[in-house]
Motif scaffolding. Structure first.
Motif, PDB file in Angstrom:
ATOM      1  N   LEU A  55       0.572  -1.719   0.188  1.00  0.00           N
ATOM      2  CA  LEU A  55      -0.271  -0.021   0.310  1.00  0.00           C
ATOM      3  C   LEU A  55       0.860   1.191   0.112  1.00  0.00           C
ATOM      4  CD1 LEU A  55      -2.951  -0.534   2.735  1.00  0.00           C
ATOM      5  CD2 LEU A  55      -2.525   0.228  -0.422  1.00  0.00           C
ATOM      6  N   GLU A  56       1.971   1.260   1.435  1.00  0.00           N
ATOM      7  CA  GLU A  56       2.471   2.646   0.808  1.00  0.00           C
ATOM      8  C   GLU A  56       3.829   2.815  -0.317  1.00  0.00           C
ATOM      9  OE1 GLU A  56       2.780   4.638   4.511  1.00  0.00           O
ATOM     10  OE2 GLU A  56       0.911   4.247   3.685  1.00  0.00           O
ATOM     11  N   ILE A  57       4.011   1.603  -0.805  1.00  0.00           N
ATOM     12  CA  ILE A  57       5.246   1.295  -2.677  1.00  0.00           C
ATOM     13  C   ILE A  57       4.006   2.138  -3.282  1.00  0.00           C
ATOM     14  CG2 ILE A  57       6.250   0.393  -3.721  1.00  0.00           C
ATOM     15  CD1 ILE A  57       8.072  -0.447  -1.089  1.00  0.00           C
ATOM     16  N   LEU A  58       3.359   1.119  -3.752  1.00  0.00           N
ATOM     17  CA  LEU A  58       2.702   1.459  -4.977  1.00  0.00           C
ATOM     18  C   LEU A  58       1.022   2.053  -4.844  1.00  0.00           C
ATOM     19  CD1 LEU A  58       1.965  -2.890  -5.522  1.00  0.00           C
ATOM     20  CD2 LEU A  58       3.857  -0.972  -6.379  1.00  0.00           C
ATOM     21  N   GLY A  59       0.530   2.287  -3.548  1.00  0.00           N
ATOM     22  CA  GLY A  59      -0.670   2.858  -3.693  1.00  0.00           C
ATOM     23  C   GLY A  59      -2.298   2.324  -4.005  1.00  0.00           C
ATOM     24  N   GLU A  60      -3.008   2.481  -2.785  1.00  0.00           N
ATOM     25  CA  GLU A  60      -4.337   2.106  -3.167  1.00  0.00           C
ATOM     26  C   GLU A  60      -5.402   1.536  -4.231  1.00  0.00           C
ATOM     27  OE1 GLU A  60      -7.517   5.247  -1.593  1.00  0.00           O
ATOM     28  OE2 GLU A  60      -5.567   4.840   0.214  1.00  0.00           O
ATOM     29  N   ASN A  61      -4.439   2.723  -5.215  1.00  0.00           N
ATOM     30  CA  ASN A  61      -5.337   2.681  -6.444  1.00  0.00           C
ATOM     31  C   ASN A  61      -4.443   1.212  -7.538  1.00  0.00           C
ATOM     32  OD1 ASN A  61      -7.951   4.040  -5.816  1.00  0.00           O
ATOM     33  ND2 ASN A  61      -6.591   6.032  -6.464  1.00  0.00           N
ATOM     34  N   HIS A  62      -3.483   1.190  -7.667  1.00  0.00           N
ATOM     35  CA  HIS A  62      -2.526   0.527  -8.957  1.00  0.00           C
ATOM     36  C   HIS A  62      -3.557  -0.978  -8.595  1.00  0.00           C
ATOM     37  CE1 HIS A  62       1.249  -0.219 -10.249  1.00  0.00           C
ATOM     38  NE2 HIS A  62       1.018  -1.049  -9.805  1.00  0.00           N
ATOM     39  N   ARG A  63      -3.001  -0.863 -10.209  1.00  0.00           N
ATOM     40  CA  ARG A  63      -3.827  -2.624 -10.517  1.00  0.00           C
ATOM     41  C   ARG A  63      -2.967  -2.400 -11.544  1.00  0.00           C
ATOM     42  NH1 ARG A  63     -10.045  -1.446 -10.990  1.00  0.00           N
ATOM     43  NH2 ARG A  63     -10.488   0.363 -10.682  1.00  0.00           N
ATOM     44  N   PHE A  64      -2.841  -3.853 -12.333  1.00  0.00           N
ATOM     45  CA  PHE A  64      -2.109  -4.719 -12.836  1.00  0.00           C
ATOM     46  C   PHE A  64      -3.035  -4.991 -14.229  1.00  0.00           C
ATOM     47  CE2 PHE A  64      -1.551  -6.102  -7.966  1.00  0.00           C
ATOM     48  CZ  PHE A  64      -0.109  -4.630  -7.886  1.00  0.00           C
ATOM     49  N   THR A  65      -1.996  -5.142 -15.025  1.00  0.00           N
ATOM     50  CA  THR A  65      -2.393  -5.377 -16.388  1.00  0.00           C
ATOM     51  C   THR A  65      -1.748  -5.913 -16.979  1.00  0.00           C
ATOM     52  OG1 THR A  65      -2.486  -3.099 -16.713  1.00  0.00           O
ATOM     53  CG2 THR A  65      -2.672  -3.787 -18.176  1.00  0.00           C
ATOM     54  N   THR A  66      -2.991  -7.065 -17.664  1.00  0.00           N
ATOM     55  CA  THR A  66      -2.723  -8.235 -18.503  1.00  0.00           C
ATOM     56  C   THR A  66      -2.872  -7.620 -19.922  1.00  0.00           C
ATOM     57  OG1 THR A  66      -2.867  -9.280 -16.818  1.00  0.00           O
ATOM     58  CG2 THR A  66      -3.363 -10.858 -18.849  1.00  0.00           C
ATOM     59  N   THR A  67      -2.325  -8.290 -20.730  1.00  0.00           N
ATOM     60  CA  THR A  67      -2.364  -7.025 -22.473  1.00  0.00           C
ATOM     61  C   THR A  67      -1.702  -8.689 -23.435  1.00  0.00           C
ATOM     62  OG1 THR A  67      -0.505  -5.328 -21.719  1.00  0.00           O
ATOM     63  CG2 THR A  67      -1.067  -6.067 -24.078  1.00  0.00           C
ATOM     64  N   ILE A  68      -3.062  -8.565 -24.307  1.00  0.00           N
ATOM     65  CA  ILE A  68      -2.929 -10.027 -25.254  1.00  0.00           C
ATOM     66  C   ILE A  68      -2.416  -8.615 -26.544  1.00  0.00           C
ATOM     67  CG2 ILE A  68      -4.524 -10.253 -27.084  1.00  0.00           C
ATOM     68  CD1 ILE A  68      -4.633 -11.692 -23.662  1.00  0.00           C
ATOM     69  N   SER A  69      -1.790  -9.104 -27.700  1.00  0.00           N
ATOM     70  CA  SER A  69      -1.312  -7.655 -28.764  1.00  0.00           C
ATOM     71  C   SER A  69      -0.347  -9.276 -29.627  1.00  0.00           C
ATOM     72  CB  SER A  69       0.406  -7.450 -28.018  1.00  0.00           C
ATOM     73  OG  SER A  69       1.151  -8.189 -27.289  1.00  0.00           O
ATOM     74  N   TYR A  70      -0.450  -8.703 -30.648  1.00  0.00           N
ATOM     75  CA  TYR A  70      -0.126  -9.500 -32.022  1.00  0.00           C
ATOM     76  C   TYR A  70       1.256  -9.142 -33.167  1.00  0.00           C
ATOM     77  CZ  TYR A  70      -1.990  -6.590 -35.009  1.00  0.00           C
ATOM     78  OH  TYR A  70      -2.251  -5.335 -35.836  1.00  0.00           O
ATOM     79  N   SER A  71       2.605 -10.529 -33.488  1.00  0.00           N
ATOM     80  CA  SER A  71       3.801  -9.274 -33.911  1.00  0.00           C
ATOM     81  C   SER A  71       2.748  -9.617 -35.360  1.00  0.00           C
ATOM     82  CB  SER A  71       4.478 -10.382 -33.820  1.00  0.00           C
ATOM     83  OG  SER A  71       4.570 -12.026 -33.827  1.00  0.00           O
ATOM     84  N   GLY A  72       3.600  -9.515 -36.665  1.00  0.00           N
ATOM     85  CA  GLY A  72       3.802  -9.848 -37.871  1.00  0.00           C
ATOM     86  C   GLY A  72       3.019  -8.722 -38.465  1.00  0.00           C
ATOM     87  N   LYS A  73       1.485  -9.526 -39.497  1.00  0.00           N
ATOM     88  CA  LYS A  73       0.808  -8.717 -40.356  1.00  0.00           C
ATOM     89  C   LYS A  73      -0.420  -9.361 -40.125  1.00  0.00           C
ATOM     90  CE  LYS A  73       4.235  -5.940 -42.922  1.00  0.00           C
ATOM     91  NZ  LYS A  73       4.376  -5.657 -44.818  1.00  0.00           N
ATOM     92  N   ILE A  74      -2.165  -8.612 -40.478  1.00  0.00           N
ATOM     93  CA  ILE A  74      -2.924  -9.207 -40.583  1.00  0.00           C
ATOM     94  C   ILE A  74      -3.090  -9.337 -41.662  1.00  0.00           C
ATOM     95  CG2 ILE A  74      -5.265  -9.191 -40.024  1.00  0.00           C
ATOM     96  CD1 ILE A  74      -4.843  -7.869 -37.264  1.00  0.00           C
TER      97      ILE A  74
END
Length: 478
Positions: free
Chosen positions: A77-96
């Motif tokens: 709490l002291e270091i990160l803060g109560e509103n901190h969130r952790f994010t999972t990301t979906i991405s791609y490489s190459g081309k569509i």
């Protein structure tokens, strides 16, 4: 013994009169035959008047069990803060091109401990289907590459001092940079007559490659006495012990061998069900090893965790080891740029040292208290509780605590007594270890911070719990 107890009364119970109920109860407690081999530490600080009121071996470093979670969550709490969130990301490489993704699909873990958790079912919803929908929205109907799960934000090593008996069970699931379903699966066992071997009727979720050698017996026990054996990334598991006989669907929870891989496997299954073809089997960055190539990627979508305030409430209220281990890794990542138990422990100790707390004797080997190598003092616990009482995050921290007789791990403590609803705190328990720490509002409207730890007692865990409960109730009545 008489002179020892006299010195305790004179030097320790500073605000208590000789006839005080707490004085009498503590004196009787210290003389109890079950404590002749025990190590005991007890410290109480009056936050209203700013003075120490009880100090029995306050500087003695002992195993705290789950009371350690108070320190881990307070630090986060002291270091990160109560509103901190952790994010999972979906991405791609190459081309569509022509509805085909000529590249790889990536699931980048952000160290979210709760992704897919049953505790947050309404929050995350059908997150895998949502990811699939976002992928389809790009016009993709086939992937000529791999689904790659990347958990490298953490080192993904379980604390090395955890015991083998714990690792295969849900409470021994370690932090992972890409966790899913709180990193546990549920095993349904069917039992018949006394001493007959049980059968496995279901495993949820399905864990590919998982093999379980089942040697659990049905007996006259009324609780789960089974243990699952197996370490991280190991798919051959062994389960032994006992469960109640004549049960058709008895639930036992085990740790998922590779949460990141399971996440990739789950997304792969959802994509295929939705009609998207995937050319290769799912895999992880860890499994690819040196063959993994860091490509330039394009983000498709992301999923954020609940706020840190919410995660900390769950951690303390229900004593969730997994969440505490993630938080310790995040502390290390934020301060030392390394998501590991070691880095987190070093950063945590140094943080409180810079606040002026004497950290001598504080040795931390995890964030949850599962390791028997952990030692802290009750004075350190109370000092941190005192700091949190002055923190800008005071309310969030306070609201994360269990309430005596009402909620969480203290729901059975002080029920029906004058102390019900007046003790806010955290319990700790493992074999031969009992601890309690937190805040008490006394009947004289004083607010105190307290911590008590007992190691190596010679009675049952229940008997020790009742003895410590009596002490806490007496403090309320002062």
């Amino acid at each position: 013994m008489k002179s020892f107890l006299t010195s305790i009364t004179l030097l320790s119970f500073l605000f208590l009169s000789g006839q005080s109920p707490t004085n009498k109860i503590l004196t009787e407690f210290l003389k109890h035959k079950a404590l002749k081999n025990a190590s005991i530490s007890f410290y109480v600080y009056n936050l209203t008047d700013n003075n120490s009121i009880i100090n029995h071996n306050g500087d003695l470093a002992l195993i705290p069990a789950s009371s350690l979670k108070l320190i881990t969550t307070a630090t986060a709490l002291e270091i990160l803060g109560e509103n901190h969130r952790f994010t999972t990301t979906i991405s791609y490489s190459g081309k569509i091109e022509n509805s085909a993704l000529n590249g790889n699909l990536f699931i980048k873990g952000g160290g979210d401990p709760a992704l897919g958790s049953h505790r947050y079912r309404s929050y995350y919803g059908a997150f895998l289907s949502n990811w699939s929908t976002s992928i389809k929205a790009l016009g993709i109907d086939s992937i000529n590459g791999k689904i790659i799960a990347d958990a490298s934000i953490f080192d993904n090593e379980v604390p090395p001092t955890w015991i083998w008996q714990d690792l295969g069970n849900y409470f021994g699931a370690g932090a992972n940079g890409l966790s899913i379903y709180e990193n546990f699966y549920t095993l349904a066992l069917s039992s018949k007559n006394e001493a007959q071997k049980t059968t496995i009727s279901q495993i949820n979720p399905h864990i590919p490659f998982l093999s379980i050698d089942n040697n659990v017996l049905g007996t006259s026990t009324n609780k789960d006495l089974s243990f699952i054996y197996g370490g991280p990334f190991q798919y051959n598991r062994y389960i032994s012990g006992e469960i109640p006989k004549n049960r058709s669907d008895f639930k036992v929870k085990g740790s998922i061998p590779d949460p990141a891989y399971l996440c990739a496997y789950e997304l792969d299954s959802v994509l295929k069900t939705s009609g998207i073809k995937v050319a290769y089997h799912p895999i992880t960055k860890r499994l690819l090893g040196d063959s993994f190539i860091e490509d330039t990627t394009t983000e498709i979508t992301s999923t954020q965790s609940p706020t840190l305030a919410s995660l900390i409430q769950q951690t303390n209220l229900y004593s969730i080891n997994l969440y505490a281990e993630h938080l310790l890794n995040h502390i290390g990542l934020h301060i030392k740029k390394e998501g590991s138990t070691t880095a987190g422990a070093e950063a945590l100790i140094n943080f409180w040292k810079t606040k002026g707390i004497d950290t001598d004797g504080m040795y931390l080997y995890d964030g949850s208290g599962l390791s028997r190598f952990n030692t802290i003092t009750t004075k350190q616990l109370v000092s941190i509780l005192s700091e949190m009482d002055k923190s800008q995050h005071k309310e969030v921290f306070y609201n994360s605590l269990a309430i005596a007789g009402k909620s969480g791990t203290l729901s059975s403590i002080a029920k029906g007594t004058a102390a019900e609803g007046k003790i806010y705190g955290k319990s700790g328990y493992m074999t031969n270890v009992r601890s309690y720490s937190g805040y008490i509002t006394t009947n004289s409207n004083k607010k105190i911070a307290f911590a008590i730890i007992v190691n190596n007692y010679n009675c049952s865990a229940y008997e020790m719990k009742k003895m410590l409960e009596k002490i806490m109730v007496s403090l309320v009545n002062e």
